[in-house]
Design an enzyme around this catalytic site. Structure first.
Site, PDB file in Angstrom:
ATOM      1  N   ASP A   1       0.387   4.929   5.322  1.00 31.56           N
ATOM      2  CA  ASP A   1       0.070   5.193   3.916  1.00 31.56           C
ATOM      3  C   ASP A   1      -1.454   5.250   3.739  1.00 31.56           C
ATOM      4  OD1 ASP A   1      -0.284   5.165   1.140  1.00 31.56           O
ATOM      5  OD2 ASP A   1       1.397   3.791   0.810  1.00 31.56           O
TER       6      ASP A   1
ATOM      7  N   SER B   1       4.361   2.169  -5.909  1.00 24.72           N
ATOM      8  CA  SER B   1       2.933   2.377  -6.102  1.00 24.72           C
ATOM      9  C   SER B   1       2.449   1.501  -7.258  1.00 24.72           C
ATOM     10  CB  SER B   1       2.626   3.859  -6.309  1.00 24.72           C
ATOM     11  OG  SER B   1       1.248   4.124  -6.153  1.00 24.72           O
TER      12      SER B   1
ATOM     13  N   HIS C   1       2.618   7.601   1.697  1.00 19.86           N
ATOM     14  CA  HIS C   1       2.791   6.786   0.496  1.00 19.86           C
ATOM     15  C   HIS C   1       4.216   6.783  -0.045  1.00 19.86           C
ATOM     16  CE1 HIS C   1       1.541   4.408  -2.835  1.00 19.86           C
ATOM     17  NE2 HIS C   1       1.752   5.339  -3.729  1.00 19.86           N
TER      18      HIS C   1
END
Length: 196
Positions: free
Chosen positions: A141, A66, A173
């Site tokens: 995602d 991320s 995600h």
């Protein structure tokens, strides 16, 4: 990471500026310039590690997910040659594609901060890649949408740079459950294979 340490690898983590729970000044320095001060802090960590007698400075790898994926690619492209290998999962590659709630909290809008968005974008730096890079993405995602990775890959292709890409079908995600083992093996194998 514990397994890597048992194999003789040094695992080092540094929470740079922008991290929470250290006061407003420490956290807010990244406002309107994501990937600037945090990179400087990571490089301080690298400079600390390099002279240690048990560190091979020619075999450094970086991994993150991320925002950590954004940082991984940022380090590889803004400071080529520091890391031989990077693995970035669910990476933000251009803040204009990211969700408003987080992105605009730190960057303001693209109209208010065009210079900040341009400097933070990874899409205009892919020509700088010198090491091995693997990016990973879940196909559904909703947080860091697939457009981030696909735009990055297109830029690498346009700049005739080779990199690696892996998807986890029907994952959002992050990869959880039994497939998490597959993900971690993928990450560790890539680091080991490219840092011999």
């Amino acid at each position: 990471m514990n397994w890597m340490a048992e194999q003789g690898y040094l695992i080092f983590t540094l929470d740079g500026r922008g991290s929470g729970n250290r006061g407003f000044a420490f956290e807010s320095v990244i406002h309107r310039q994501l990937g600037t001060e945090e990179i400087k802090d990571q490089l301080v960590g690298v400079d600390y590690l390099k002279p240690l007698p048990y560190v091979d400075a020619n075999r450094l790898a970086i991994h993150g997910w991320s925002f950590g994926g954004f940082m991984t690619i940022s380090m590889m492209l803004n400071h080529p040659g520091v890391f031989t290998t990077g693995v970035a999962g669910g990476p933000v590659t251009d803040w204009k594609y990211y969700e408003v709630m987080y992105g605009e909290r730190y960057m303001d809008t693209p109209e208010q901060n065009p210079k900040g968005y341009e400097e933070a974008s990874l899409l205009n730096k892919t020509q700088n890649l010198t090491g091995k890079l693997l990016t990973i993405h879940g196909t559904v995602d909703p947080v860091v949408v697939m457009q981030h990775n696909l735009s990055l890959i297109k830029s690498f292709i346009d700049n005739e740079k080779q990199m690696d890409f892996f998807v986890y079908p029907m994952y959002e995600h992050n990869v959880r459950g039994k497939d998490r083992v597959h993900l971690m093996k993928k990450v560790l194998d890539y680091v080991i294979e490219n840092n011999k």
